[in-house]
Design an enzyme around this catalytic site. Structure first.
Site, PDB file in Angstrom:
ATOM      1  N   HIS A  34       0.815  -1.212   0.000  1.00 37.94           N
ATOM      2  CA  HIS A  34       0.000   0.000   0.000  1.00 37.94           C
ATOM      3  C   HIS A  34       0.852   1.268   0.000  1.00 37.94           C
ATOM      4  O   HIS A  34       0.384   2.337   0.393  1.00 37.94           O
ATOM      5  CB  HIS A  34      -0.958  -0.015   1.194  1.00 37.94           C
ATOM      6  CG  HIS A  34      -1.921  -1.168   1.152  1.00 37.94           C
ATOM      7  ND1 HIS A  34      -2.775  -1.490   2.175  1.00 37.94           N
ATOM      8  CD2 HIS A  34      -2.172  -2.087   0.190  1.00 37.94           C
ATOM      9  CE1 HIS A  34      -3.489  -2.554   1.853  1.00 37.94           C
ATOM     10  NE2 HIS A  34      -3.138  -2.939   0.656  1.00 37.94           N
ATOM     11  N   CYS A  85       4.780  11.487  -8.074  1.00 41.52           N
ATOM     12  CA  CYS A  85       4.143  12.295  -9.107  1.00 41.52           C
ATOM     13  C   CYS A  85       3.102  11.423  -9.802  1.00 41.52           C
ATOM     14  O   CYS A  85       3.446  10.391 -10.375  1.00 41.52           O
ATOM     15  CB  CYS A  85       5.169  12.793 -10.123  1.00 41.52           C
ATOM     16  SG  CYS A  85       4.368  13.613 -11.520  1.00 41.52           S
ATOM     17  N   CYS A 115       4.109  11.468 -14.008  1.00 39.52           N
ATOM     18  CA  CYS A 115       5.287  10.795 -14.580  1.00 39.52           C
ATOM     19  C   CYS A 115       5.801   9.667 -13.692  1.00 39.52           C
ATOM     20  O   CYS A 115       6.685   8.915 -14.096  1.00 39.52           O
ATOM     21  CB  CYS A 115       6.401  11.801 -14.867  1.00 39.52           C
ATOM     22  SG  CYS A 115       7.222  12.427 -13.384  1.00 39.52           S
ATOM     23  N   CYS A 149       6.225  18.765  -9.239  1.00 42.84           N
ATOM     24  CA  CYS A 149       7.155  17.731  -9.721  1.00 42.84           C
ATOM     25  C   CYS A 149       8.321  18.421 -10.422  1.00 42.84           C
ATOM     26  O   CYS A 149       8.135  19.376 -11.173  1.00 42.84           O
ATOM     27  CB  CYS A 149       6.436  16.793 -10.689  1.00 42.84           C
ATOM     28  SG  CYS A 149       7.523  15.508 -11.347  1.00 42.84           S
ATOM     29  N   CYS A 166       8.387  16.804 -14.430  1.00 39.66           N
ATOM     30  CA  CYS A 166       7.369  17.106 -15.440  1.00 39.66           C
ATOM     31  C   CYS A 166       6.598  18.350 -14.967  1.00 39.66           C
ATOM     32  O   CYS A 166       6.963  18.982 -13.986  1.00 39.66           O
ATOM     33  CB  CYS A 166       6.446  15.908 -15.682  1.00 39.66           C
ATOM     34  SG  CYS A 166       5.248  15.607 -14.376  1.00 39.66           S
TER      35      CYS A 166
HETATM   36 ZN    ZN Z   1       6.156  14.311 -12.755  1.00 36.15          ZN
END
Ligand code: ZN
Length: 363
Positions: A160, A168, A171, A193, A196
């Site tokens: 979990h 992220c 990505c 992030c 990205c």
């Molecule tokens: Zn990302």
């Protein structure tokens, strides 16, 4: 008036004089330890009971995370905080709450149970440790984490996710959480992030109905689990209440994997928990088709796992003085488990002398 002994209770006086008394009466614990002493490939599934002595809150118990979430956010059921639908609508609040859990996890220390699992791993006897816990205490105890691409040999599979990481959702970048990031999140500040254009990372923990769950537990985990379970000679379910559907689903999956390899009868399984509620929860989630024996061991995860690790890791040829009774009783006095609760037709397989139940589940 003369009395004859009842036929079902013959006298064993002569036999007692000729044979030494067993050092301890056979209980579920001694039975488990004796079985463990023969094992080389142990698979462990662990739940919140494993971290009970580590200072971590459990989810559903009194004063646990659900109750905290309930009082803090005014939701009718604290479980809502761990649903993806709540998270989608209240991302900043949910993340602030998860950051609090990170702080708690960071303060927590691995317990004797974690150390025992780590000892099994170090001795090469742990096939794999599958944990439902998000506290990251297995890694704090020195165990490596499995990842299907990055570390396929890792010994702990965090089914979990982990509260100690941010993910992220676009990505898949994973970064470790730290004090600075958790402070930001507690102030409702988004963490973008760096790989990205995604504006906000999220905690890498599996929520109910998680739309991004594949990035937390990739499907490859089932192949890993199938191989591990079919290679196991002992499977332990440790500190799992079986209140959540996920844990009963894992139990069913394991049963399927064993059945496919025709290893249902030859693979020993035990449930280790302080309360007998976990077994009853499991029984109520199962239906009766084919039977499977499971040993129920009532005791703390720390105490029982220490005994198991000592038995499995003992030098070859050593006699188990491991059957010495533990410092304090692990179990209440033996009592019949069959027909203890209504509607438990499957609970009829109690064997004399140990809490072994025959459990049946649908495939
Ligand atoms: Zn990302």
């Amino acid at each position: 008036m003369s009395q004859t002994p009842p036929p079902q209770r013959p006298s064993y006086g002569l036999r007692k004089r000729k044979q030494p008394e067993p050092r301890v009466a056979e209980t579920a614990v001694t039975r488990l330890v004796a079985a463990a002493a023969q094992c080389k490939h142990v698979v462990i599934f662990s739940g919140s009971g494993l971290s009970a002595t580590s200072g971590m809150s459990t989810f559903s118990t009194k004063g646990g995370l659900y109750e905290k979430a309930q009082s803090r956010f005014g939701v009718s059921n604290g479980k809502q905080l761990f649903t993806y639908s709540f998270y989608e609508k209240h991302k900043a609040d949910a993340q602030a709450f998860f950051a609090d859990i990170y702080v708690e996890a960071k303060r927590a220390k691995p317990g004797a149970g974690h150390q025992a699992i780590a000892a099994l791993a170090a001795a090469g006897k742990l096939q794999r440790h599958y944990t439902l816990n998000i506290d990251g205490l297995a890694t704090a105890a020195g165990m490596s984490v499995w990842h299907h691409q990055v570390s396929p040999e890792g010994c702990t599979v965090e089914m979990h996710g982990s509260i100690r990481q941010l993910l992220c959702p676009v990505c898949g970048l994973v970064i470790p959480m730290n004090d600075f990031l958790s402070q930001q999140l507690r102030r409702r500040t988004k963490i973008p992030c760096t790989a990205c254009s995604c504006p906000a990372l999220r905690s890498r923990i599996m929520m109910y109905g998680d739309a991004e769950g594949e990035k937390i537990t990739p499907d490859d985990v089932w192949e890993r689990m199938e191989d591990d379970v079919q290679a196991a000679d002992l499977i332990l379910w440790v500190g799992i209440s079986f209140e959540q559907s996920a844990s009963t689903m894992y139990f069913r999956r394991v049963r399927q994997f064993l059945a496919q390899a025709d290893r249902l009868a030859s693979t020993q399984q035990a449930i280790i928990n302080l309360s007998d509620e976990s077994l009853w929860n499991l029984l109520s989630a199962c239906s009766n088709t084919r039977s499977l024996e499971v040993l129920e061991v009532l005791g703390t995860c720390d105490e029982v796992l220490k005994l198991v690790a000592a038995a499995v890791c003992k030098p070859a040829g050593a006699t188990p003085d491991l059957l010495e009774p533990p410092s304090k009783p692990l179990e209440p006095p033996d009592q019949p488990l069959a027909a203890k609760k209504p509607g438990q037709e499957e609970a009829s397989g109690v064997l004399p002398g140990a809490n072994v139940l025959t459990i049946a589940t649908t495939d």
